[in-house]
Write an enzyme that holds these catalytic residues in place. Structure first.
Site, PDB file in Angstrom:
ATOM      1  N   TYR A  48       0.826  -1.217   0.000  1.00  0.00           N
ATOM      2  CA  TYR A  48       0.000   0.000   0.000  1.00  0.00           C
ATOM      3  C   TYR A  48       0.860   1.268   0.000  1.00  0.00           C
ATOM      4  O   TYR A  48       0.346   2.360  -0.258  1.00  0.00           O
ATOM      5  CB  TYR A  48      -0.922   0.048   1.223  1.00  0.00           C
ATOM      6  CG  TYR A  48      -1.935  -1.063   1.344  1.00  0.00           C
ATOM      7  CD1 TYR A  48      -2.137  -1.990   0.320  1.00  0.00           C
ATOM      8  CD2 TYR A  48      -2.692  -1.197   2.505  1.00  0.00           C
ATOM      9  CE1 TYR A  48      -3.057  -3.015   0.461  1.00  0.00           C
ATOM     10  CE2 TYR A  48      -3.622  -2.218   2.642  1.00  0.00           C
ATOM     11  CZ  TYR A  48      -3.795  -3.128   1.627  1.00  0.00           C
ATOM     12  OH  TYR A  48      -4.716  -4.138   1.775  1.00  0.00           O
ATOM     13  N   HIS A  99       0.377 -11.854   2.063  1.00  0.00           N
ATOM     14  CA  HIS A  99      -0.654 -11.158   1.298  1.00  0.00           C
ATOM     15  C   HIS A  99      -1.347 -12.050   0.258  1.00  0.00           C
ATOM     16  O   HIS A  99      -2.559 -11.947   0.063  1.00  0.00           O
ATOM     17  CB  HIS A  99      -0.033  -9.930   0.629  1.00  0.00           C
ATOM     18  CG  HIS A  99      -0.983  -8.801   0.432  1.00  0.00           C
ATOM     19  ND1 HIS A  99      -0.607  -7.487   0.524  1.00  0.00           N
ATOM     20  CD2 HIS A  99      -2.312  -8.774   0.156  1.00  0.00           C
ATOM     21  CE1 HIS A  99      -1.662  -6.695   0.301  1.00  0.00           C
ATOM     22  NE2 HIS A  99      -2.687  -7.466   0.075  1.00  0.00           N
TER      23      HIS A  99
END
Length: 265
Positions: A48, A99
């Site tokens: 991010y 992730h």
């Protein structure tokens, strides 16, 4: 605010705030706003590119913090987490997630083994995964004997992942929903959602978030304005009845996936 008990004995707030697509330059202000309103869980990730801002917003708080190991660092999980900790300005995170399994790399089992070591070393208090399918969960559990505390997956009324959820329930894994309102693509205008919202005098987003909470899922809707953050938080006070839940359950679709298919990453 409700807490969920993880399979490692720790607890985690059920409702949190997601920070995907919040720029680093804005993350500190947004996170602080959310904490001031009452959020106690903040979810970020290395990919991010906002961990520094998230960390600034968290300074001086005791909020549950999640970050994630990106795919290209599966062979170097300790260094990756060290980099995240430095950006966040903390000695440890509450939850570290892998992730994606990225099975084509053939590294996710070794990465999970490394994450177990990071938990044992105290750099993360709990460990889990994101976007794992039952086949991936079987592989890491069989290799290490350690079951993830959490699997964070795409889950919303039009993509309910019932097979995955059943696996989680059978093995004591908390289901955590990302894109819980389906990235807003038509879901908040759905006739059934609007009808339920009108019935309770609430927003459509609150109805969808309350559905996740009723199902026992952890949920991390993303918002950046004080209005939307406050609206999301108020979903905890909304009680859906059996008819409401059944109507939303019936919205599941085979073609409802919005994000990538886990084996493709």
């Amino acid at each position: 605010m409700t807490d969920l008990t993880l399979n490692d004995g720790r607890t985690m707030p059920q409702l949190g705030m997601g920070t995907w697509q919040i720029p680093d330059s804005q993350a500190a202000a947004v996170v602080r706003k959310g904490i001031d309103l009452g959020f106690r869980l903040v979810d970020t990730a290395a990919i991010y590119n906002n961990e520094r801002g998230v960390g600034e917003g968290l300074k001086g708080t005791a909020v549950f913090l999640t970050t994630k190991l990106w795919n290209d660092r599966q062979g170097d999980a300790e260094a990756a987490l060290d980099e995240s900790l430095a950006l966040l300005g903390v000695d440890a995170v509450d939850l570290y997630l892998m992730h994606w399994p990225s099975p084509a790399q053939g590294r996710y089992v070794d990465a999970w083994r490394a994450m177990v070591g990071l938990r044992d070393a105290g750099k993360t208090r709990s460990i889990g995964v994101s976007n794992f399918l039952p086949e991936h969960l079987d592989a890491i559990r069989e290799a290490t004997g350690v079951t993830p505390a959490v699997n964070q997956i795409e889950l919303h009324p039009t993509f309910q992942q019932r097979e995955n959820v059943a696996y989680h329930q059978a093995h004591g894994i908390v289901t955590q929903s990302w894109s819980p309102i389906g990235q807003g693509k038509g879901l908040l205008d759905d006739a059934d959602i609007v009808r339920i919202a009108d019935k309770h005098g609430r927003s459509a987003a609150q109805v969808v978030i309350a559905w996740h909470l009723t199902k026992g899922y952890s949920v991390i809707p993303k918002a950046s304005s004080a209005e939307h953050l406050s609206d999301n938080l108020a979903a905890e006070d909304l009680t859906l009845d059996d008819e409401d839940v059944a109507a939303i359950d019936a919205m599941d679709r085979e073609d409802g996936r919005l994000g990538p298919e886990p084996n493709s990453m």
